[in-house]
Design a protein around this motif. Sequence first.
Motif, PDB file in Angstrom:
ATOM      1  N   VAL A 125       0.861  -1.172   0.000  1.00 30.94           N
ATOM      2  CA  VAL A 125       0.000   0.000   0.000  1.00 30.94           C
ATOM      3  C   VAL A 125       0.903   1.229   0.000  1.00 30.94           C
ATOM      4  O   VAL A 125       1.879   1.300   0.759  1.00 30.94           O
ATOM      5  N   ALA A 126       0.609   2.181  -0.882  1.00 35.11           N
ATOM      6  CA  ALA A 126       1.405   3.407  -0.966  1.00 35.11           C
ATOM      7  C   ALA A 126       1.073   4.305   0.222  1.00 35.11           C
ATOM      8  O   ALA A 126      -0.100   4.576   0.507  1.00 35.11           O
ATOM      9  N   LEU A 127       2.096   4.762   0.898  1.00 34.20           N
ATOM     10  CA  LEU A 127       1.925   5.628   2.063  1.00 34.20           C
ATOM     11  C   LEU A 127       2.058   7.100   1.716  1.00 34.20           C
ATOM     12  O   LEU A 127       1.874   7.957   2.581  1.00 34.20           O
ATOM     13  N   ALA A 128       2.384   7.388   0.465  1.00 28.77           N
ATOM     14  CA  ALA A 128       2.538   8.774   0.013  1.00 28.77           C
ATOM     15  C   ALA A 128       2.155   8.846  -1.457  1.00 28.77           C
ATOM     16  O   ALA A 128       2.235   7.846  -2.181  1.00 28.77           O
ATOM     17  N   ASP A 129       1.727  10.022  -1.894  1.00 31.02           N
ATOM     18  CA  ASP A 129       1.438  10.214  -3.310  1.00 31.02           C
ATOM     19  C   ASP A 129       2.723  10.059  -4.133  1.00 31.02           C
ATOM     20  O   ASP A 129       3.829  10.345  -3.656  1.00 31.02           O
ATOM     21  N   ASP A 130       2.539   9.615  -5.363  1.00 28.16           N
ATOM     22  CA  ASP A 130       3.641   9.490  -6.314  1.00 28.16           C
ATOM     23  C   ASP A 130       4.712   8.504  -5.840  1.00 28.16           C
ATOM     24  O   ASP A 130       5.899   8.689  -6.088  1.00 28.16           O
ATOM     25  N   THR A 131       4.261   7.454  -5.146  1.00 28.06           N
ATOM     26  CA  THR A 131       5.198   6.421  -4.701  1.00 28.06           C
ATOM     27  C   THR A 131       5.580   5.538  -5.889  1.00 28.06           C
ATOM     28  O   THR A 131       4.719   5.020  -6.593  1.00 28.06           O
ATOM     29  N   CYS A 132       6.876   5.378  -6.103  1.00 24.69           N
ATOM     30  CA  CYS A 132       7.381   4.587  -7.229  1.00 24.69           C
ATOM     31  C   CYS A 132       8.126   3.367  -6.707  1.00 24.69           C
ATOM     32  O   CYS A 132       9.080   3.494  -5.926  1.00 24.69           O
ATOM     33  N   MET A 133       7.677   2.192  -7.145  1.00 24.26           N
ATOM     34  CA  MET A 133       8.313   0.927  -6.783  1.00 24.26           C
ATOM     35  C   MET A 133       9.017   0.362  -8.012  1.00 24.26           C
ATOM     36  O   MET A 133       8.438   0.305  -9.103  1.00 24.26           O
ATOM     37  N   ASN A 134      10.261  -0.034  -7.817  1.00 24.23           N
ATOM     38  CA  ASN A 134      11.098  -0.549  -8.904  1.00 24.23           C
ATOM     39  C   ASN A 134      11.291  -2.052  -8.747  1.00 24.23           C
ATOM     40  O   ASN A 134      11.631  -2.540  -7.668  1.00 24.23           O
ATOM     41  N   TYR A 135      11.057  -2.793  -9.847  1.00 18.87           N
ATOM     42  CA  TYR A 135      11.195  -4.246  -9.855  1.00 18.87           C
ATOM     43  C   TYR A 135      12.356  -4.652 -10.765  1.00 18.87           C
ATOM     44  O   TYR A 135      12.402  -4.251 -11.937  1.00 18.87           O
ATOM     45  N   LEU A 136      13.247  -5.479 -10.258  1.00 18.37           N
ATOM     46  CA  LEU A 136      14.235  -6.165 -11.077  1.00 18.37           C
ATOM     47  C   LEU A 136      13.784  -7.623 -11.147  1.00 18.37           C
ATOM     48  O   LEU A 136      13.725  -8.302 -10.113  1.00 18.37           O
TER      49      LEU A 136
END
Length: 206
Positions: free
Chosen positions: A122-133
Amino acid sequence: MLITETAVPDVFRIDPEPLPDHRGRFYEAVRRGPLEAAVGHSVEVRQVHCTVSGRNVLRGLHATTLPPGQAKILTCVRGAALTMVVDMRVGSPGFGRYEAVRQDAPSGTALYLPDGIGLGYVALADDTCMNYLCTEEYVPGMVIDVDALDPELGLPWGLTGDPVRSARDAAAPSLRAAAAAGILPTYEDCLRVRTSVPAPPDRTRL
């Protein structure tokens, strides 16, 4: 970096050790040698992708079918998220066990997830970006969905209101229902895939 196994077997947390100076700081997000030594096999990245989410967006729980499978390294590169990893490997000694990890850009904390592990955050802030390798390229139909709000799992999301979810995520079955339907990978199959990946070289001899 500090690499430690979580409460979910075969899932590893990677905490970088930053080196600050007057310009800012430097840290190694992932180094292949220490990671491979921890997980016991080679890790080859074949796809990189990102998600960007507004505050209170809940994604998951998602795992992948075998074949092709898709192990991954997840990092928050902007914003913050509460991440849940769940053992979905039928027959695993940790089946249904979860670990909750806060990930944010300042900490650089990453997670290594092998095949058969469900992922949600769950995103805790706006514009949260998660990166997947990812160790495999995406193939349509490879994603397994399980309800992140499954009451039997009881994941501690800490929600204060209804999260924003996709229609697909909201309609996902419980972990028990997914297991009964035969859509989850088995622990044996996941172990077979992991042990078929070549072990890393003995780097002490290099």
